[in-house]
Design an enzyme around this catalytic site. Structure first.
Site, PDB file in Angstrom:
ATOM      1  N   PRO A  10      11.885  50.898  -4.014  1.00 50.24           N
ATOM      2  CG  PRO A  10      13.136  49.212  -3.039  1.00 50.24           C
ATOM      3  CD  PRO A  10      12.008  50.162  -2.754  1.00 50.24           C
ATOM      4  CG  ASN A  11      15.233  48.486  -8.053  1.00 52.20           C
ATOM      5  OD1 ASN A  11      16.177  49.132  -8.514  1.00 52.20           O
ATOM      6  ND2 ASN A  11      15.370  47.659  -7.049  1.00 52.20           N
ATOM      7  NE  ARG A  18      12.326  45.928 -11.121  1.00 56.66           N
ATOM      8  CZ  ARG A  18      11.765  45.884  -9.911  1.00 56.66           C
ATOM      9  NH1 ARG A  18      10.839  46.763  -9.583  1.00 56.66           N
ATOM     10  NH2 ARG A  18      12.143  44.994  -9.051  1.00 56.66           N
ATOM     11  CE1 TYR A  23       7.678  43.486 -10.608  1.00 55.00           C
ATOM     12  CE2 TYR A  23       9.794  43.535 -11.743  1.00 55.00           C
ATOM     13  CZ  TYR A  23       9.040  43.207 -10.635  1.00 55.00           C
ATOM     14  OH  TYR A  23       9.629  42.601  -9.553  1.00 55.00           O
ATOM     15  CG  ASN A  74       4.911  48.199  -5.421  1.00 59.27           C
ATOM     16  OD1 ASN A  74       5.596  47.454  -4.723  1.00 59.27           O
ATOM     17  ND2 ASN A  74       4.725  48.004  -6.722  1.00 59.27           N
ATOM     18  CB  ALA A  77      13.195  44.407  -2.874  1.00 61.57           C
ATOM     19  CD  GLU A  98       1.949  43.872   1.096  1.00 62.55           C
ATOM     20  OE1 GLU A  98       1.427  43.641   2.212  1.00 62.55           O
ATOM     21  OE2 GLU A  98       2.759  43.097   0.554  1.00 62.55           O
ATOM     22  CG  HIS A 100       3.322  43.432  -4.133  1.00 60.71           C
ATOM     23  ND1 HIS A 100       4.523  44.023  -3.841  1.00 60.71           N
ATOM     24  CD2 HIS A 100       2.768  43.098  -2.950  1.00 60.71           C
ATOM     25  CE1 HIS A 100       4.710  44.026  -2.542  1.00 60.71           C
ATOM     26  NE2 HIS A 100       3.654  43.480  -1.964  1.00 60.71           N
ATOM     27  NE  ARG A 107       8.371  37.847  -9.646  1.00 63.19           N
ATOM     28  CZ  ARG A 107       8.911  39.067  -9.517  1.00 63.19           C
ATOM     29  NH1 ARG A 107       8.219  40.064  -9.003  1.00 63.19           N
ATOM     30  NH2 ARG A 107      10.156  39.267  -9.929  1.00 63.19           N
TER      31      ARG A 107
END
Ligand code: DQA
Length: 148
Positions: A10-11, A18, A23, A74, A77, A98, A100, A107
């Site tokens: 998502p996103n 964004r 990012y 990725n 969330a 995985e 990111h 964070r």
């Protein structure tokens, strides 16, 4: 490994605009283009996908497991919330890295835990879009080697 699925949650379709301070300015299409080049040079085909929907990601992970494709994931969330994604990885036997863009450990606290890390072959994070390139290298280098 002749086929790699790069799955984005998502996103991530919003990359480029964004929260660029977190990012970066590269779009998902920029990342896709670079990975296609690197994979092509290694003689590997890439399927590159993005969805905002958890169940769609579950379907794609199952598909990759069924056909024996490696996965760069990725999960956005959903990383921090999705038992369904974890079960899809564990249950399908998919070989998943995985990734990111951001260093999630630097964070908010809710980003510090991952539902999926324990069932992934490896985790790469914090290198911006380069995390994807490093994951591709890792997946290719680790192909056929047992987990340590
Ligand atoms: C992310 C980190 C997640 O916490 C966040 O929800 C994302 C992007 C990253 O690539 O840094 O959507 O997966």
């Amino acid at each position: 490994m002749k086929l790699i699925h790069v799955l984005n949650g998502p996103n991530l379709n919003l990359l480029g605009t964004r929260e660029p301070s977190v990012y970066g300015r590269e779009t998902l299409a920029d990342i896709e283009g670079r990975l296609r080049q690197a994979a092509g040079a290694a003689g590997v085909e890439i399927i590159f996908r993005q969805s905002n929907h958890e169940g769609v990601l579950v379907d794609w992970i199952q598909e990759a497991g069924r056909i024996g494709a490696g996965v760069i994931l990725n999960a956005g969330a959903y990383t921090h919330t999705s038992i369904a994604l974890r079960d899809a990885i564990a249950g399908s036997g998919a070989h998943v890295i995985e990734v990111h863009l951001s260093n999630v450990h630097a964070r908010e606290h809710f980003r510090h835990s991952s539902m999926i890390s324990a069932v992934c072959r490896g985790v790469i994070l914090g290198f911006g879009s380069l995390s994807y390139d490093l994951a591709l290298q890792g997946l290719l280098a680790a192909a056929g080697k047992p987990k340590s």
